[in-house]
Enzyme design. Sequence first.
Site, short mmCIF file in Angstrom:
data_model
loop_
_atom_site.label_atom_id
_atom_site.label_comp_id
_atom_site.label_asym_id
_atom_site.label_seq_id
_atom_site.Cartn_x
_atom_site.Cartn_y
_atom_site.Cartn_z
N GLU A 125 17.17 32.47 25.09
CA GLU A 125 17.56 32.90 23.58
C GLU A 125 16.94 34.35 23.21
O GLU A 125 16.19 34.94 23.85
CB GLU A 125 16.52 31.90 22.87
CG GLU A 125 17.14 30.52 22.89
CD GLU A 125 16.34 29.44 22.06
OE1 GLU A 125 15.07 29.80 21.88
OE2 GLU A 125 16.61 28.37 21.98
N CYS A 167 5.06 36.68 22.87
CA CYS A 167 6.26 36.28 23.62
C CYS A 167 6.22 34.71 23.52
O CYS A 167 5.57 33.98 23.44
CB CYS A 167 6.11 36.67 24.96
SG CYS A 167 4.72 36.52 25.68
S1 SF4 Z 1 3.26 34.46 28.23
FE1 SF4 Z 1 2.33 32.74 27.06
S2 SF4 Z 1 3.02 33.35 25.03
FE2 SF4 Z 1 4.45 34.39 26.35
S3 SF4 Z 1 5.99 32.99 26.92
FE3 SF4 Z 1 4.71 32.83 28.53
S4 SF4 Z 1 3.71 30.79 27.79
FE4 SF4 Z 1 4.52 31.81 26.23
#
Ligand code: SF4
Length: 361
Positions: free
Chosen positions: A95, A337
């Site tokens: 996405e 993220c």
């Molecule tokens: S680093 Fe942590 S917050 Fe970022 S996508 Fe991965 S699991 Fe999710």
Amino acid sequence: MEQTKHLPLSLYGLEAETIAEILSLTKNFQAKQIFNWLVKGVYTFEAMTDLPKAERERLSSLMSSACSSSIHTSETDESGATKMGIRLHDGKVVECVLLVDKKGRHTACLSSQVGCAQGCTFCRTGTMGLFRNLSAEEIIEQYIHLLSASKQPITHIVYMGMGEPLANIAPVTRSIRYFHNPKTFNISLRRITVSTCGVVPGILKLAEQKLPVKLAVSLVSADNRLRDRIMPVNQTWDIMTLKKALLHYQRLGGKRFTIEYCMLGNTNTDEISAKKLASYVRDLDVIVNLIPWNPAEELPYQTPTEEEIDHFTLLLDRLHVNYTRRRSRGREINGACGQLAVPINKGLDLDYESMVDEDDE
Ligand code: SF4
């Protein structure tokens, strides 16, 4: 079909000279024409109308498309934000989001991995595990797809989609150099933000490469024991190791970064948490970005109440912490993220102001 060379899945991210070689072009200016079409988002050869017809036909027989991915789903909300599901060549979907803020700035929020291995317990992507890294081309193509939905140039980029960008650093930095290239989009490095949950080798590598993008570091807690539980990455690189890396990044010229503090109700909003946070950031040139966690029914947290947030900010005021507070409007990405792993039918959870600095024109 001509089968003389091994052809890549995509021509994005390649220099004109490489394109000329791959496509066996005899005229170098045609490679530049193709390069320019790609930047404009045109990736089928038949649509590259300044190439001779016979050449277009030859190239189309080599590669049906110079882009390896396609738009799988796209939806736009009333704010003008567009969320896309991008289908990759192997059928996986990532996405990305086009955000338009009050000042009219257009920002692309891009994914760097399919899923994520970091397992942050407040993040939906963290529950998926890692399927694979994205290539630089696949990252660049997300921007190209978003551009097709944008009425204006996209001037800002945040790597805050699915995945941990610094766990896939080579493709991420290659894509950054592509976006920064004056022959492509000429996006200033200070308009590019890379988020991280604290992958220390990645921060050090970024510092070495002298690529002074903005960093958004998801801290969530300045207490090792609590952070160990919330963010497993802390068990590998604890908060002091992370801090040393951040100081090093700043010493080597890294731009000011933000500490993203996702506020989890009854978890990291008490007085001890405020004091630990204040002490952690004291000698860093940093702004703390407070973002109330956005509810996700499958995850074991709760959104802090307004009173809880007010109390926490009061504590930070007393402790002279430089922070910004994002109001919860029920439609937020949590400033880290990975918050894009939401089923599309759940709507867009976006807060672009937490991604782009207010002082950035
Ligand atoms: S680093 Fe942590 S917050 Fe970022 S996508 Fe991965 S699991 Fe999710």
